[in-house]
Design a protein around this motif. Structure first.
Motif, PDB file in Angstrom:
ATOM      1  N   THR A 297     177.616  28.562 -35.393  1.00  0.00           N
ATOM      2  CA  THR A 297     178.005  27.038 -34.987  1.00  0.00           C
ATOM      3  C   THR A 297     179.640  26.787 -35.196  1.00  0.00           C
ATOM      4  O   THR A 297     179.871  26.959 -36.279  1.00  0.00           O
ATOM      5  CB  THR A 297     177.308  26.133 -35.752  1.00  0.00           C
ATOM      6  OG1 THR A 297     175.853  26.313 -35.745  1.00  0.00           O
ATOM      7  CG2 THR A 297     177.560  24.598 -35.478  1.00  0.00           C
TER       8      THR A 297
ATOM      9  N   ARG B 279     176.494  25.882 -30.614  1.00  0.00           N
ATOM     10  CA  ARG B 279     175.640  26.734 -31.171  1.00  0.00           C
ATOM     11  C   ARG B 279     175.632  27.857 -30.129  1.00  0.00           C
ATOM     12  O   ARG B 279     175.405  27.738 -29.024  1.00  0.00           O
ATOM     13  CB  ARG B 279     174.550  26.533 -31.500  1.00  0.00           C
ATOM     14  CG  ARG B 279     173.276  27.336 -32.153  1.00  0.00           C
ATOM     15  CD  ARG B 279     173.589  27.481 -33.712  1.00  0.00           C
ATOM     16  NE  ARG B 279     172.282  28.228 -33.981  1.00  0.00           N
ATOM     17  CZ  ARG B 279     172.337  28.560 -35.459  1.00  0.00           C
ATOM     18  NH1 ARG B 279     173.325  28.367 -36.207  1.00  0.00           N
ATOM     19  NH2 ARG B 279     171.255  29.213 -35.724  1.00  0.00           N
TER      20      ARG B 279
ATOM     21  N   ALA C 183     175.462  21.568 -30.562  1.00  0.00           N
ATOM     22  CA  ALA C 183     175.015  21.715 -31.794  1.00  0.00           C
ATOM     23  C   ALA C 183     175.361  20.315 -32.410  1.00  0.00           C
ATOM     24  O   ALA C 183     176.267  19.664 -32.055  1.00  0.00           O
ATOM     25  CB  ALA C 183     175.502  22.803 -32.757  1.00  0.00           C
TER      26      ALA C 183
END
Length: 106
Positions: free
Chosen positions: A19, A31, A83
């Motif tokens: 990440t 991610r 993410a």
């Protein structure tokens, strides 16, 4: 905001999940999944694409089974998505789509 981990597969290869801040954006995180022969080669693949400051320290956020399946079924073995909300329903994208994004967002 760099976190990640890895999973060694039965065949000896690994899937690395990281990440990281999105290129050109200090606020957004992505991610990234990489399938490679070993951890060092996975990180080298990312560095060769221009993500120079990529390191894997520890195994705090290893790839989930769904992430492993996604990267194994992709021909490049290199994917990303926004993410940290994997439940948003966003699909995985090839790494080329991430690196095309300009700093201005256009």
């Amino acid at each position: 905001m760099s976190a990640g981990g890895f999973c060694k597969l039965p065949g000896g290869s690994v899937v690395v999940a990281l990440t990281l801040p999105a290129p050109g954006s200090g606020e957004r995180a992505v991610r990234i999944l990489v399938h490679a022969a070993n951890r060092a080669r996975a990180l080298t693949r990312l560095r060769n694409l221009g993500l120079r400051a990529v390191y894997l320290r520890g195994n705090a956020q290893p790839p989930t089974p769904d992430e492993i399946t996604a990267v194994l079924h992709h021909p490049d073995g290199l994917l990303w998505r926004d993410a940290p909300d994997p439940t948003a329903g966003e699909l995985w994208h090839p790494i080329r789509a991430l690196l095309r994004i300009s700093p201005s967002g256009a």
